[in-house]
Enzyme design. Sequence first.
Site, PDB file in Angstrom:
ATOM      1  N   GLU A   1       0.854  -1.193   0.000  1.00 49.76           N
ATOM      2  CA  GLU A   1       0.000   0.000   0.000  1.00 49.76           C
ATOM      3  C   GLU A   1       0.891   1.245   0.000  1.00 49.76           C
ATOM      4  OE1 GLU A   1      -2.713   0.460   3.305  1.00 49.76           O
ATOM      5  OE2 GLU A   1      -3.790   2.059   2.278  1.00 49.76           O
TER       6      GLU A   1
ATOM      7  N   GLY B   1       3.032   2.489  10.894  1.00 49.34           N
ATOM      8  CA  GLY B   1       2.781   1.687  12.088  1.00 49.34           C
ATOM      9  C   GLY B   1       2.636   0.205  11.781  1.00 49.34           C
ATOM     10  N   ALA B   2       1.790  -0.103  10.812  1.00 52.65           N
ATOM     11  CA  ALA B   2       1.525  -1.495  10.482  1.00 52.65           C
ATOM     12  C   ALA B   2       0.711  -1.561   9.203  1.00 52.65           C
ATOM     13  CB  ALA B   2       0.750  -2.166  11.611  1.00 52.65           C
ATOM     14  N   MET B   3       0.546  -2.781   8.683  1.00 54.36           N
ATOM     15  CA  MET B   3      -0.164  -2.937   7.415  1.00 54.36           C
ATOM     16  C   MET B   3      -1.059  -4.176   7.441  1.00 54.36           C
ATOM     17  SD  MET B   3      -0.760  -1.742   4.453  1.00 54.36           S
ATOM     18  CE  MET B   3      -2.010  -2.548   3.473  1.00 54.36           C
ATOM     19  N   GLU B   4      -2.282  -3.981   6.962  1.00 58.64           N
ATOM     20  CA  GLU B   4      -3.348  -4.969   7.102  1.00 58.64           C
ATOM     21  C   GLU B   4      -3.410  -6.034   6.014  1.00 58.64           C
ATOM     22  OE1 GLU B   4      -3.829  -1.653   6.328  1.00 58.64           O
ATOM     23  OE2 GLU B   4      -5.453  -1.397   4.897  1.00 58.64           O
TER      24      GLU B   4
ATOM     25  N   GLU C   1      -5.472  -3.019  12.659  1.00 61.41           N
ATOM     26  CA  GLU C   1      -5.135  -3.844  11.490  1.00 61.41           C
ATOM     27  C   GLU C   1      -6.070  -5.045  11.395  1.00 61.41           C
ATOM     28  OE1 GLU C   1      -3.289  -2.233   9.626  1.00 61.41           O
ATOM     29  OE2 GLU C   1      -2.413  -0.909  11.132  1.00 61.41           O
TER      30      GLU C   1
ATOM     31  N   HIS D   1      -9.383  -4.053   9.926  1.00 59.28           N
ATOM     32  CA  HIS D   1      -9.326  -3.837   8.476  1.00 59.28           C
ATOM     33  C   HIS D   1      -9.763  -5.084   7.706  1.00 59.28           C
ATOM     34  CE1 HIS D   1      -7.865   0.119   7.483  1.00 59.28           C
ATOM     35  NE2 HIS D   1      -6.686  -0.002   8.080  1.00 59.28           N
TER      36      HIS D   1
ATOM     37  N   GLU E   1      -9.870   3.916   6.260  1.00 55.27           N
ATOM     38  CA  GLU E   1      -9.065   4.390   7.397  1.00 55.27           C
ATOM     39  C   GLU E   1      -9.894   5.118   8.456  1.00 55.27           C
ATOM     40  OE1 GLU E   1      -6.445   3.092   7.930  1.00 55.27           O
ATOM     41  OE2 GLU E   1      -5.648   2.462   5.988  1.00 55.27           O
TER      42      GLU E   1
HETATM   43  N1  TRP Z   1      -3.006   0.921   5.754  1.00 57.72           N
HETATM   44  C1  TRP Z   1      -2.092   1.041   6.850  1.00 57.72           C
HETATM   45  C2  TRP Z   1      -2.933   1.296   8.092  1.00 57.72           C
HETATM   46  O1  TRP Z   1      -3.424   2.334   8.325  1.00 57.72           O
HETATM   47  C3  TRP Z   1      -1.089   2.110   6.762  1.00 57.72           C
HETATM   48  C4  TRP Z   1      -0.238   2.258   5.571  1.00 57.72           C
HETATM   49  C5  TRP Z   1      -0.498   2.934   4.455  1.00 57.72           C
HETATM   50  C6  TRP Z   1       1.102   1.908   5.447  1.00 57.72           C
HETATM   51  N2  TRP Z   1       0.575   3.020   3.644  1.00 57.72           N
HETATM   52  C7  TRP Z   1       1.586   2.417   4.255  1.00 57.72           C
HETATM   53  C8  TRP Z   1       1.948   1.209   6.268  1.00 57.72           C
HETATM   54  C9  TRP Z   1       2.918   2.298   3.869  1.00 57.72           C
HETATM   55  C10 TRP Z   1       3.272   1.084   5.885  1.00 57.72           C
HETATM   56  C11 TRP Z   1       3.749   1.634   4.709  1.00 57.72           C
HETATM   57  O2  TRP Z   1      -3.203   0.434   8.818  1.00 57.72           O
HETATM   58 ZN    ZN Z   2      -5.510   1.608   8.644  1.00 59.23          ZN
END
Ligand code: TRP
Ligand code: ZN
Length: 882
Positions: free
Chosen positions: A128, A268-271, A305, A308, A327
């Site tokens: 993402e 922070g993190a990714m779903e 996450e 999501h 979001e």
């Molecule tokens: N979708 C992720 C969240 O909000 C965040 C996110 C978007 C992200 N772009 C990213 C995380 C790039 C890492 C790198 O939970």
């Molecule tokens: Zn998110």
Amino acid sequence: MRTENGRIIHLANYRRTDFVLERVDLTFELDPTETRVEARLIFHRREGADRAAPLVLDGDELSLSGLLLDQVEMEAGRYDATPDSLTIRDLPESEPFEITITTLINPEANTQLMGLYRTNGIYCTQCEAEGFRRITYFPDRPDVLAVYTVNIIADRQSCPLLLSNGNFLGGAGYGEEKHFAAWFDPHPKPSYLFALVAGDLGVIEDTFTTMSGREVTLKIYVEHGKEPRAAYAMDALKRSMRWDEEKFGREYDLDIFMIVAVSDFNMGAMENKGLNVFNDKYVLADPETATDQDYANIEAIIAHEYFHNWTGNRITCRDWFQLCLKEGLTVYRDHEFSADQRSRAVKRISEVRLLKSEQFPEDAGPLAHPVRPTKYREINNFYTTTIYEKGSEVTRMIATLVGRDTFRKGMDLYFERHDGEAVTIEDFVGCFETASGRDLSQFSLWYHQAGTPLVSVSTAHDAVNGVFTLSLEQMIPPTPGQSLKEPMHIPLRFGLLAEDGSEMTPAAVAGAEITGDVLHLTGRRQSITFSGVTARPVLSLNRDFSAPINLHFEQSSADLAHIARHDGDLFARWQALSDLALPSLVSAARDARNGKKVTPDPALADTLLALAGDETLEPAFRAQVLALPSEADIAREIGNDNDPDAIRAGREAVFADIAGRDTALFATLFARHRTEGPFAPDAGSAGRRALRNAALGYLAVAEGTPARAVAAFEAADNMTDLSAALTVLVHRFPDAPEAAAALEAFRARFTDNALVLDKWFAIQATVPGESALDRVRDLMENPHFTASNPNRVRALIGTFAFANPTGFNRADGAGYRFLAEQILAIDPKNPQLAARILTAMRSWRSLEGGRADHALNALRSITAAEKLSSDVSDIVDRMTKA
Ligand code: TRP
Ligand code: ZN
């Protein structure tokens, strides 16, 4: 670096693809510097599409090393490949057809941390928003949903673990030194949710039985030796899964759910579907190394996450303009989760603090944009606090407007109508219109109009006729590209307080729709009359921060103190206290600037001390009471021509006055709220620690010696108390030998723990005053500092720029010049990180003239650089545009 630097993407130009992607088959042969990716993509033309249209796929820094059509090599004349696109012409009449693309990529050299990269020997992906196109040529947009099979081939020794989305299909040896694994994700997904992780990691395992009785395997992967520190994250995950079932009826939908913690991560993190990837900062915790805030963050982000999976993954965004669809909604859901797990009022206070300190300045400055923007240059720059936090507030307002039960019905309808689809904000809002029977078109302006609405309030009481009149007027300030605004639908929770603090019930109300305790402000001006109100009421307005607005209401100190002491809504009590404090702090800043002696308002100190000492109130709330509005809060209240040194001097005088008024109370709070026995991260214990450490801050000032902070530092048996004592010591007595000794003891004790050393960096980066810059420069030379690690860079440079008003905003402009230098150094390696840190300067126009000139010059030095990423040039251009 991107080549299409100046291109602007417009929502109005949205078009569906000409081709439908049916299936994706990926094979990765992992190698640190030369990973081979084979993508087999099966397409057919969309009904009604132009049959002569070429297939255009996205790329980013790619080079093509093979292209087959239905397993036959394509002739050179039928396609064009550039680093950022692959165009294929003369596609066959017969459908579907299969395109096989081979690319070679270099994970080791990927310092942007987008696409496939290596961190501490682990292969990992971040797709993402547009990272998948750095792996292979692809229709890399969220409305292209497909089912993926993934084969991973890698060295058996260094990569015993081979993970991707979905369910594990099988694996086996592959030649002498290699092995492979295959994964299948049955849920159609957009490419931004793809993930692959490979390497050698430790794991903790658990199971969760879903509401329908299915058993799901849960795994959290961390570096070897760190497994015990993942236990709290696992606990938070299970609580999140249960909560989503109970509150939203959402059940998990695969056999396995995995989380991987990595140490180099941009956010922070990714779903990613079934395989979340986390910044290890939001997974790892134990009492010795994590603060209560760390525990709360882990709980919230694990939940975010996980949530999501339904709001984002099962139902995704049609295009990136709809980002708040996933979001804003998911932040709202994680806020509600944390509120249920902890103290709702205290959670709300911390949400509103964050909203006001981060989102309000964004909405009031050059980077302001609507929750649903209509254009962007660089999508990475739209993962903003407006999309996330204001987006969450907009969702919360829908719940407030339609009521709790109808909100749930609307959500049910959303899942029912749109499961498996890529949708828009209009689709989302439509579900609540159907569920409630309400027209939400005026309300929808919250998605389209940027800027924080200002609601001006005046009241009058006619004792003879028993009529209380409330006059409201709303104004939405102009923002970039939007000068004129329409009045919005603003839901205001309210109450009328009697003299004894009880709630008054008027006989009748005219002039506005009222549902329950919600007043609907819909006109530009509205006058509301309450009859049968014989005694003068005290109006408590925007309870629970029901609308994200600024209120202009000249309420007397006496009325604010009355609300602070008596309101039934705890949040309203905190808000009244801060409304009482702000004018006092603003005039203290003015006095300090004019060289006058600051004379603090005794009503503020009295109310604050009364609440802090009220044993009937929960400690976490009382800790919030003791946290005066910040220097940034005061700057925002002043609005323009800000002098950060004067703001600090004024605030310090008020703080010292409060500290000196009842030192005994602070000493009692400090002594009484020590948490004994084994550490527990629960909200109650955390609240006691917060109250005690807030008291320590006042005591250090009242007593004027480092002794108590030194003793607290030495006695601390958990990271919350340890880092709080260190902060007080270093910020209050920066030049004392005790401060230097404590810093060194802390460093030596945690020398192997980068996440703890980030706290050490951050504490030093926020030492008030102009000496901080030299400290920061010295720390950049420290062997613990790694310029390529985003957490390190954020802890030192980011914290300095965002959270040290007097240090960063030095009158001589050296802070700005330093930041510009750093941005130019970071940008070629990690543009996303550079652009984000640069936004620390978003409020430069509200500074006094001298500083503003220095800031503009520093920004211009960035613009003048020979080569800038689209990320940084987008931000700097918007920030300097007239
Ligand atoms: N979708 C992720 C969240 O909000 C965040 C996110 C978007 C992200 N772009 C990213 C995380 C790039 C890492 C790198 O939970
Ligand atoms: Zn998110």
